[in-house]
Motif scaffolding. Structure first.
Motif, PDB file in Angstrom:
ATOM      1  N   TYR A  52       4.179   0.856 -10.025  1.00 35.83           N
ATOM      2  CA  TYR A  52       3.209   1.585  -9.214  1.00 35.83           C
ATOM      3  C   TYR A  52       1.912   1.637  -9.998  1.00 35.83           C
ATOM      4  O   TYR A  52       1.862   2.218 -11.083  1.00 35.83           O
ATOM      5  CB  TYR A  52       3.726   2.999  -8.911  1.00 35.83           C
ATOM      6  CG  TYR A  52       2.716   3.877  -8.222  1.00 35.83           C
ATOM      7  CD1 TYR A  52       2.347   3.640  -6.905  1.00 35.83           C
ATOM      8  CD2 TYR A  52       2.121   4.941  -8.892  1.00 35.83           C
ATOM      9  CE1 TYR A  52       1.404   4.440  -6.273  1.00 35.83           C
ATOM     10  CE2 TYR A  52       1.187   5.744  -8.271  1.00 35.83           C
ATOM     11  CZ  TYR A  52       0.832   5.489  -6.967  1.00 35.83           C
ATOM     12  OH  TYR A  52      -0.093   6.270  -6.351  1.00 35.83           O
ATOM     13  N   LEU A  53       0.886   0.990  -9.471  1.00 37.23           N
ATOM     14  CA  LEU A  53      -0.409   0.969 -10.151  1.00 37.23           C
ATOM     15  C   LEU A  53      -1.268   2.098  -9.592  1.00 37.23           C
ATOM     16  O   LEU A  53      -1.580   2.131  -8.412  1.00 37.23           O
ATOM     17  CB  LEU A  53      -1.109  -0.374  -9.939  1.00 37.23           C
ATOM     18  CG  LEU A  53      -2.472  -0.525 -10.605  1.00 37.23           C
ATOM     19  CD1 LEU A  53      -2.353  -0.397 -12.119  1.00 37.23           C
ATOM     20  CD2 LEU A  53      -3.077  -1.866 -10.233  1.00 37.23           C
ATOM     21  N   TYR A  54      -1.622   3.032 -10.481  1.00 43.76           N
ATOM     22  CA  TYR A  54      -2.465   4.161 -10.118  1.00 43.76           C
ATOM     23  C   TYR A  54      -3.831   3.942 -10.737  1.00 43.76           C
ATOM     24  O   TYR A  54      -3.928   3.648 -11.925  1.00 43.76           O
ATOM     25  CB  TYR A  54      -1.853   5.469 -10.634  1.00 43.76           C
ATOM     26  CG  TYR A  54      -2.771   6.659 -10.496  1.00 43.76           C
ATOM     27  CD1 TYR A  54      -2.926   7.289  -9.278  1.00 43.76           C
ATOM     28  CD2 TYR A  54      -3.498   7.133 -11.577  1.00 43.76           C
ATOM     29  CE1 TYR A  54      -3.779   8.373  -9.133  1.00 43.76           C
ATOM     30  CE2 TYR A  54      -4.353   8.216 -11.456  1.00 43.76           C
ATOM     31  CZ  TYR A  54      -4.483   8.826 -10.233  1.00 43.76           C
ATOM     32  OH  TYR A  54      -5.327   9.896 -10.099  1.00 43.76           O
ATOM     33  N   ASP A  55      -4.858   4.116  -9.981  1.00 42.71           N
ATOM     34  CA  ASP A  55      -6.231   4.015 -10.463  1.00 42.71           C
ATOM     35  C   ASP A  55      -6.529   2.604 -10.948  1.00 42.71           C
ATOM     36  O   ASP A  55      -6.349   2.272 -12.114  1.00 42.71           O
ATOM     37  CB  ASP A  55      -6.502   5.043 -11.569  1.00 42.71           C
ATOM     38  CG  ASP A  55      -7.977   5.128 -11.946  1.00 42.71           C
ATOM     39  OD1 ASP A  55      -8.746   4.185 -11.653  1.00 42.71           O
ATOM     40  OD2 ASP A  55      -8.372   6.143 -12.537  1.00 42.71           O
ATOM     41  N   PHE A  56      -6.984   1.772 -10.030  1.00 45.50           N
ATOM     42  CA  PHE A  56      -7.256   0.374 -10.353  1.00 45.50           C
ATOM     43  C   PHE A  56      -8.251   0.233 -11.503  1.00 45.50           C
ATOM     44  O   PHE A  56      -8.185  -0.723 -12.264  1.00 45.50           O
ATOM     45  CB  PHE A  56      -7.770  -0.377  -9.120  1.00 45.50           C
ATOM     46  CG  PHE A  56      -6.704  -0.614  -8.100  1.00 45.50           C
ATOM     47  CD1 PHE A  56      -5.764  -1.603  -8.296  1.00 45.50           C
ATOM     48  CD2 PHE A  56      -6.639   0.160  -6.958  1.00 45.50           C
ATOM     49  CE1 PHE A  56      -4.765  -1.826  -7.356  1.00 45.50           C
ATOM     50  CE2 PHE A  56      -5.653  -0.060  -6.015  1.00 45.50           C
ATOM     51  CZ  PHE A  56      -4.710  -1.047  -6.219  1.00 45.50           C
ATOM     52  N   GLY A  57      -9.172   1.173 -11.662  1.00 44.16           N
ATOM     53  CA  GLY A  57     -10.146   1.098 -12.744  1.00 44.16           C
ATOM     54  C   GLY A  57      -9.519   1.297 -14.118  1.00 44.16           C
ATOM     55  O   GLY A  57      -9.825   0.580 -15.064  1.00 44.16           O
ATOM     56  N   ASP A  58      -8.625   2.278 -14.221  1.00 41.76           N
ATOM     57  CA  ASP A  58      -7.986   2.566 -15.509  1.00 41.76           C
ATOM     58  C   ASP A  58      -6.645   1.856 -15.673  1.00 41.76           C
ATOM     59  O   ASP A  58      -6.099   1.811 -16.765  1.00 41.76           O
ATOM     60  CB  ASP A  58      -7.793   4.066 -15.687  1.00 41.76           C
ATOM     61  CG  ASP A  58      -9.072   4.789 -16.057  1.00 41.76           C
ATOM     62  OD1 ASP A  58     -10.082   4.121 -16.329  1.00 41.76           O
ATOM     63  OD2 ASP A  58      -9.065   6.030 -16.080  1.00 41.76           O
ATOM     64  N   ASP A 116       0.852  -1.193   0.000  1.00 46.22           N
ATOM     65  CA  ASP A 116       0.000   0.000   0.000  1.00 46.22           C
ATOM     66  C   ASP A 116       0.887   1.242   0.000  1.00 46.22           C
ATOM     67  O   ASP A 116       1.648   1.475   0.940  1.00 46.22           O
ATOM     68  CB  ASP A 116      -0.903  -0.025   1.229  1.00 46.22           C
ATOM     69  CG  ASP A 116      -1.947   1.081   1.228  1.00 46.22           C
ATOM     70  OD1 ASP A 116      -1.744   2.115   0.556  1.00 46.22           O
ATOM     71  OD2 ASP A 116      -2.973   0.899   1.907  1.00 46.22           O
ATOM     72  N   ALA A 117       0.787   2.052  -1.058  1.00 45.66           N
ATOM     73  CA  ALA A 117       1.634   3.238  -1.216  1.00 45.66           C
ATOM     74  C   ALA A 117       1.414   4.265  -0.110  1.00 45.66           C
ATOM     75  O   ALA A 117       2.273   5.088   0.145  1.00 45.66           O
ATOM     76  CB  ALA A 117       1.386   3.881  -2.577  1.00 45.66           C
ATOM     77  N   ARG A 118       0.259   4.204   0.560  1.00 42.49           N
ATOM     78  CA  ARG A 118      -0.010   5.161   1.639  1.00 42.49           C
ATOM     79  C   ARG A 118       0.738   4.793   2.915  1.00 42.49           C
ATOM     80  O   ARG A 118       0.801   5.588   3.840  1.00 42.49           O
ATOM     81  CB  ARG A 118      -1.505   5.210   1.927  1.00 42.49           C
ATOM     82  CG  ARG A 118      -2.332   5.734   0.761  1.00 42.49           C
ATOM     83  CD  ARG A 118      -3.787   5.533   1.012  1.00 42.49           C
ATOM     84  NE  ARG A 118      -4.043   4.086   1.056  1.00 42.49           N
ATOM     85  CZ  ARG A 118      -5.228   3.518   1.119  1.00 42.49           C
ATOM     86  NH1 ARG A 118      -6.305   4.257   1.180  1.00 42.49           N
ATOM     87  NH2 ARG A 118      -5.361   2.210   1.135  1.00 42.49           N
ATOM     88  N   LYS A 119       1.313   3.583   2.952  1.00 42.88           N
ATOM     89  CA  LYS A 119       1.926   3.108   4.189  1.00 42.88           C
ATOM     90  C   LYS A 119       3.435   2.951   4.116  1.00 42.88           C
ATOM     91  O   LYS A 119       4.040   2.417   5.036  1.00 42.88           O
ATOM     92  CB  LYS A 119       1.302   1.763   4.563  1.00 42.88           C
ATOM     93  CG  LYS A 119      -0.178   1.874   4.866  1.00 42.88           C
ATOM     94  CD  LYS A 119      -0.771   0.550   5.232  1.00 42.88           C
ATOM     95  CE  LYS A 119      -2.260   0.694   5.512  1.00 42.88           C
ATOM     96  NZ  LYS A 119      -2.880  -0.582   5.818  1.00 42.88           N
ATOM     97  N   THR A 120       4.054   3.391   3.040  1.00 39.41           N
ATOM     98  CA  THR A 120       5.499   3.253   2.924  1.00 39.41           C
ATOM     99  C   THR A 120       6.071   4.329   2.028  1.00 39.41           C
ATOM    100  O   THR A 120       5.334   5.127   1.453  1.00 39.41           O
ATOM    101  CB  THR A 120       5.886   1.850   2.392  1.00 39.41           C
ATOM    102  OG1 THR A 120       7.284   1.661   2.550  1.00 39.41           O
ATOM    103  CG2 THR A 120       5.476   1.679   0.945  1.00 39.41           C
ATOM    104  N   ARG A 121       7.377   4.352   1.920  1.00 38.41           N
ATOM    105  CA  ARG A 121       8.081   5.290   1.050  1.00 38.41           C
ATOM    106  C   ARG A 121       8.890   4.475   0.049  1.00 38.41           C
ATOM    107  O   ARG A 121       9.271   3.340   0.329  1.00 38.41           O
ATOM    108  CB  ARG A 121       9.050   6.143   1.857  1.00 38.41           C
ATOM    109  CG  ARG A 121       8.372   6.936   2.938  1.00 38.41           C
ATOM    110  CD  ARG A 121       9.391   7.546   3.837  1.00 38.41           C
ATOM    111  NE  ARG A 121       9.232   8.984   3.747  1.00 38.41           N
ATOM    112  CZ  ARG A 121      10.104   9.844   4.186  1.00 38.41           C
ATOM    113  NH1 ARG A 121      11.207   9.459   4.748  1.00 38.41           N
ATOM    114  NH2 ARG A 121       9.876  11.131   4.079  1.00 38.41           N
TER     115      ARG A 121
END
Length: 130
Positions: free
Chosen positions: A26-32, A6-11
């Motif tokens: 890095y996967l941004y926006d699971f829908g797109d 989870d990108a919100r929990k690490t650097r």
């Protein structure tokens, strides 16, 4: 492959140090499904993360939100650039006004990256003595 983090929990620096990864997806926006590939070219053990991240270079404008990932964005660009395209008018009205994929707003990008730098500053723990 490795389990997602989870990108919100690490650097990024922690991922590199803990896993030894040289390439990170890095996967941004699971829908797109915008898949960003981050490649580590060189790591210096004595490098501070103070003032990071910072913008080195920028090319092209970000696609509009919910464009449908890379294939949808390609279709969007085709439609807005060809007045005879059957979806031209619909896509022109749907997307941002006067969208030019080649125009980069460097000042806005630098401000956004600088804001990330403030968010990701290491927190210093303080203790109180009685």
């Amino acid at each position: 492959g490795p389990q997602p983090i989870d990108a919100r929990k690490t650097r990024l620096s922690n991922i590199v140090q803990e896993t030894g990864a040289k390439t990170i997806h890095y996967l941004y926006d699971f829908g797109d499904s915008w898949d960003h590939v981050i490649k580590l070219e060189k790591w210096f053990d004595n490098t501070t993360t103070e003032g990071l991240p910072f913008l080195l270079e920028a090319a092209g404008r970000c696609p509009p939100e919910d464009a449908g990932g890379a294939p949808g964005y390609a279709q969007y660009l085709d439609a807005i650039s060809d007045a005879t395209h059957p979806e031209h008018e619909h896509m022109r009205l749907w997307g941002p006004e006067q969208f030019d994929p080649n125009v980069v707003d460097r000042k806005a990008l630098e401000a956004a990256v600088n804001a990330l730098s403030d968010i990701w500053k290491p927190r210093r723990h303080t203790t109180r003595s009685k």
